[in-house]
Design a protein around this motif. Structure first.
Motif, short mmCIF file in Angstrom:
data_model
loop_
_atom_site.label_atom_id
_atom_site.label_comp_id
_atom_site.label_asym_id
_atom_site.label_seq_id
_atom_site.Cartn_x
_atom_site.Cartn_y
_atom_site.Cartn_z
N ILE A 24 -126.71 95.70 -51.23
CA ILE A 24 -125.69 96.70 -50.93
C ILE A 24 -125.59 96.86 -49.42
O ILE A 24 -126.59 97.13 -48.75
N ARG A 25 -124.36 96.72 -48.93
CA ARG A 25 -124.12 96.87 -47.49
C ARG A 25 -122.89 97.76 -47.27
O ARG A 25 -121.98 97.82 -48.10
N ALA A 26 -122.90 98.46 -46.14
CA ALA A 26 -121.74 99.23 -45.70
C ALA A 26 -121.78 99.29 -44.19
O ALA A 26 -122.86 99.27 -43.58
N LEU B 111 -118.68 92.15 -54.78
CA LEU B 111 -117.95 93.27 -55.35
C LEU B 111 -117.68 94.29 -54.26
O LEU B 111 -118.50 94.48 -53.37
N THR B 112 -116.56 94.95 -54.36
CA THR B 112 -116.28 96.10 -53.51
C THR B 112 -116.31 97.34 -54.40
O THR B 112 -115.53 97.44 -55.37
N GLU C 277 -123.32 92.34 -53.11
CA GLU C 277 -123.49 90.91 -53.35
C GLU C 277 -124.48 90.69 -54.48
O GLU C 277 -125.57 91.29 -54.49
N ALA C 278 -124.11 89.85 -55.45
CA ALA C 278 -125.00 89.49 -56.54
C ALA C 278 -125.77 88.22 -56.18
O ALA C 278 -125.18 87.24 -55.74
N PRO D 22 -117.11 108.73 -66.38
CA PRO D 22 -115.99 107.85 -66.74
C PRO D 22 -115.36 107.12 -65.57
O PRO D 22 -114.67 106.12 -65.77
N GLN D 23 -115.60 107.60 -64.35
CA GLN D 23 -115.04 106.94 -63.18
C GLN D 23 -115.91 105.79 -62.68
O GLN D 23 -115.49 105.03 -61.81
N ALA D 24 -117.10 105.64 -63.22
CA ALA D 24 -118.04 104.64 -62.72
C ALA D 24 -117.73 103.25 -63.28
O ALA D 24 -117.53 103.09 -64.50
N VAL D 25 -117.72 102.25 -62.40
CA VAL D 25 -117.67 100.87 -62.87
C VAL D 25 -119.08 100.46 -63.29
O VAL D 25 -120.08 101.02 -62.82
N VAL D 26 -119.16 99.50 -64.19
CA VAL D 26 -120.45 99.05 -64.74
C VAL D 26 -120.53 97.54 -64.59
O VAL D 26 -119.66 96.81 -65.10
N HIS D 27 -121.55 97.06 -63.89
CA HIS D 27 -121.74 95.62 -63.70
C HIS D 27 -123.14 95.24 -64.14
O HIS D 27 -124.13 95.91 -63.76
#
Length: 213
Positions: free
Chosen positions: A122-124, A91-92, A99-100, A63-68
């Motif tokens: 995905i970058r960090a 997105l952060t 990045e999309a 439930p804590q996960a965002v969905v894109h």
């Protein structure tokens, strides 16, 4: 960055204290019981990238996960909490910058309508850059260190995969994905040829074990 290949196009990326699952499709069940996810990212609406039976349950269990998702995924499946993304969006997610890129699925045949396809970079800070292109080879974001490399689909040939890796300035590591239509012999042949022709280091994670990069 820790990466786990969970079958076909499904990949779990863990970095900067953040867990992101990409493309939980119907060709694999290794992702079914995942917990503690911060995000679920869906490149496009085809069932081998989004399992219509089990993906909604996975999202409910996290439930804590965002969905894109690509912005037309809702035409085939309504997902809890799903937010559409288009190429160029950033997105952060936790400690990650996502990045999309892209826009459309590669052409399968002129008689088959194209759907939208979003690749995710995905970058960090202090971590390698990871790229999952979904089912398209026409976006070449810069400074990619690790590529989730589709090695077989009815929409591409090996020569296109080789040119794709070269267009990305040859990422240091390439993890073969999108491979469930291949025999073991076919996987070995394509991985060897692509590696030899590009110089990228092919890292097979087919056994489902995580690998730190």
């Amino acid at each position: 960055m820790r990466i786990t290949h969970l079958g076909h196009a499904s990949v779990l990326v863990e970095a900067a204290g953040t867990r992101v699952l990409m493309d939980p499709g119907s060709f694999s069940d290794l992702w079914h019981d995942l917990e503690g996810l911060d995000a679920v990212l869906i490149t496009h609406q085809h069932a081998d990238h989004i399992d219509p039976e089990h993906t909604p349950e996975l999202i409910e269990d996290n439930p804590q996960a965002v969905v894109h998702t690509a912005d037309d995924v809702h035409h085939s499946l309504l997902l809890p909490r799903a937010e559409p993304v288009t190429a160029g969006q950033r997105l952060t997610i936790g400690g990650l910058d996502v990045e999309a890129v892209g826009g459309d699925h590669a052409v399968i045949h002129a008689d088959i309508p194209r759907v939208h396809n979003i690749g995710f970079v995905i970058r960090a800070e202090g971590e390698p850059a990871f790229f999952h292109p979904g089912d398209a080879l026409d976006s070449a974001p810069s400074n990619i260190d690790i590529l989730a490399l589709p090695i077989m689909g009815p929409w591409a040939a090996m020569k296109e995969h080789v040119d794709f890796v070269r267009a990305l300035d040859v990422p240091k590591h390439s993890i073969p994905i999108h491979d469930e239509l291949l025999s073991d012999r076919g996987r070995e042949l394509l991985c060897r040829q692509i590696g030899d022709l590009t110089g990228t280091k092919i890292v097979s994670l087919r056994d489902g074990s995580p690998r730190d990069f």
